[in-house]
Design a protein around this motif. Structure first.
Motif, PDB file in Angstrom:
ATOM      1  N   PHE A 176      18.453 -20.322  14.414  1.00  0.00           N
ATOM      2  CA  PHE A 176      17.969 -19.017  13.970  1.00  0.00           C
ATOM      3  C   PHE A 176      18.284 -18.804  12.489  1.00  0.00           C
ATOM      4  O   PHE A 176      17.435 -18.321  11.733  1.00  0.00           O
ATOM      5  CB  PHE A 176      18.603 -17.915  14.831  1.00  0.00           C
ATOM      6  CG  PHE A 176      18.281 -16.530  14.359  1.00  0.00           C
ATOM      7  CD1 PHE A 176      17.026 -15.994  14.559  1.00  0.00           C
ATOM      8  CD2 PHE A 176      19.234 -15.767  13.712  1.00  0.00           C
ATOM      9  CE1 PHE A 176      16.721 -14.717  14.126  1.00  0.00           C
ATOM     10  CE2 PHE A 176      18.951 -14.492  13.279  1.00  0.00           C
ATOM     11  CZ  PHE A 176      17.685 -13.963  13.485  1.00  0.00           C
ATOM     12  N   PHE A 177      19.492 -19.169  12.063  1.00  0.00           N
ATOM     13  CA  PHE A 177      19.849 -19.060  10.648  1.00  0.00           C
ATOM     14  C   PHE A 177      18.959 -19.957   9.794  1.00  0.00           C
ATOM     15  O   PHE A 177      18.591 -19.592   8.679  1.00  0.00           O
ATOM     16  CB  PHE A 177      21.316 -19.421  10.419  1.00  0.00           C
ATOM     17  CG  PHE A 177      22.262 -18.291  10.671  1.00  0.00           C
ATOM     18  CD1 PHE A 177      22.108 -17.078  10.047  1.00  0.00           C
ATOM     19  CD2 PHE A 177      23.322 -18.454  11.539  1.00  0.00           C
ATOM     20  CE1 PHE A 177      22.977 -16.039  10.277  1.00  0.00           C
ATOM     21  CE2 PHE A 177      24.205 -17.428  11.784  1.00  0.00           C
ATOM     22  CZ  PHE A 177      24.032 -16.207  11.148  1.00  0.00           C
ATOM     23  N   ASP A 178      18.600 -21.113  10.315  1.00  0.00           N
ATOM     24  CA  ASP A 178      17.703 -22.016   9.603  1.00  0.00           C
ATOM     25  C   ASP A 178      16.345 -21.354   9.375  1.00  0.00           C
ATOM     26  O   ASP A 178      15.778 -21.439   8.286  1.00  0.00           O
ATOM     27  CB  ASP A 178      17.557 -23.311  10.384  1.00  0.00           C
ATOM     28  CG  ASP A 178      16.810 -24.379   9.626  1.00  0.00           C
ATOM     29  OD1 ASP A 178      16.839 -24.359   8.388  1.00  0.00           O
ATOM     30  OD2 ASP A 178      16.214 -25.255  10.272  1.00  0.00           O
ATOM     31  N   ALA A 224      13.697 -18.265   1.581  1.00  0.00           N
ATOM     32  CA  ALA A 224      13.436 -19.263   0.547  1.00  0.00           C
ATOM     33  C   ALA A 224      11.953 -19.323   0.210  1.00  0.00           C
ATOM     34  O   ALA A 224      11.587 -19.601  -0.937  1.00  0.00           O
ATOM     35  CB  ALA A 224      13.925 -20.630   1.014  1.00  0.00           C
ATOM     36  N   GLY A 225      11.087 -19.058   1.169  1.00  0.00           N
ATOM     37  CA  GLY A 225       9.654 -19.087   0.921  1.00  0.00           C
ATOM     38  C   GLY A 225       9.093 -17.802   0.358  1.00  0.00           C
ATOM     39  O   GLY A 225       7.931 -17.752  -0.046  1.00  0.00           O
ATOM     40  N   LEU A 226       9.892 -16.745   0.317  1.00  0.00           N
ATOM     41  CA  LEU A 226       9.398 -15.471  -0.208  1.00  0.00           C
ATOM     42  C   LEU A 226       9.068 -15.549  -1.695  1.00  0.00           C
ATOM     43  O   LEU A 226       8.184 -14.837  -2.166  1.00  0.00           O
ATOM     44  CB  LEU A 226      10.420 -14.361   0.029  1.00  0.00           C
ATOM     45  CG  LEU A 226      10.425 -13.751   1.417  1.00  0.00           C
ATOM     46  CD1 LEU A 226      11.495 -12.671   1.511  1.00  0.00           C
ATOM     47  CD2 LEU A 226       9.082 -13.171   1.771  1.00  0.00           C
TER      48      LEU A 226
END
Length: 111
Positions: free
Chosen positions: A80-82, A89-91
Motif C-alpha cells: 500500500f505504501f508503494d 511521485a507521478g503527480l
C-alpha cells in the motif's frame, strides 16, 4: 492504538527494505510484492508479532496462524505504501504537463 502504529511503522520499514533490493528485480516487477510479503512474514516471525492478541482476539486455533497472518498484513501495508508513494511521485508529471512544456520550449524548425 499502539499496535496500529507499530504495524504501520513496520510496513513502512518493509517498504524501505524492499527499495534496497529494487535493482535485483527491475526487469521483473512481479517480484516486488512477493518480496514485501516474504519480508513481512519474516519480520512478524522474528518479532513474534501477533496483531490479533494485540486487539484482544485470542480465539485463534494456534499462535503461529496469527503471526503468519500478521506478516501477510505487514507485506500488504508495505505494498500500500508503494502505491501511495508511486502516486505522489507521478503527480509532478501530471501537474506539470510535459507536452505543454515541450510546446513552450525553444524548438528548432526541422522542415
Amino acid at each position: 492504538m499502539h499496535f496500529f502504529g507499530l504495524v504501520l511503522l513496520f510496513g513502512l520499514g518493509i517498504y524501505a527494505l524492499s527499495l534496497l533490493g529494487q535493482r535485483a528485480y527491475t526487469k521483473t516487477r512481479e517480484f516486488k510484492p512477493l518480496t514485501q510479503l516474504v519480508l513481512g512474514v519474516a519480520l512478524a516471525w522474528i518479532a513474534n508479532l501477533n496483531l490479533w492478541t494485540g486487539f484482544s482476539v485470542g480465539q485463534l486455533r494456534a499462535d503461529w496462524i496469527g503471526v503468519t497472518i500478521t506478516g501477510l498484513a505487514l507485506g500488504g501495508i508495505a505494498f500500500f505504501f508503494d502505491a501511495v508513494i508511486g502516486l505522489f511521485a507521478g503527480l509532478d508529471r501530471k501537474i506539470e504537463d510535459q507536452a505543454t512544456q515541450l510546446e513552450h520550449s525553444d524548438l528548432k524548425r526541422v522542415a
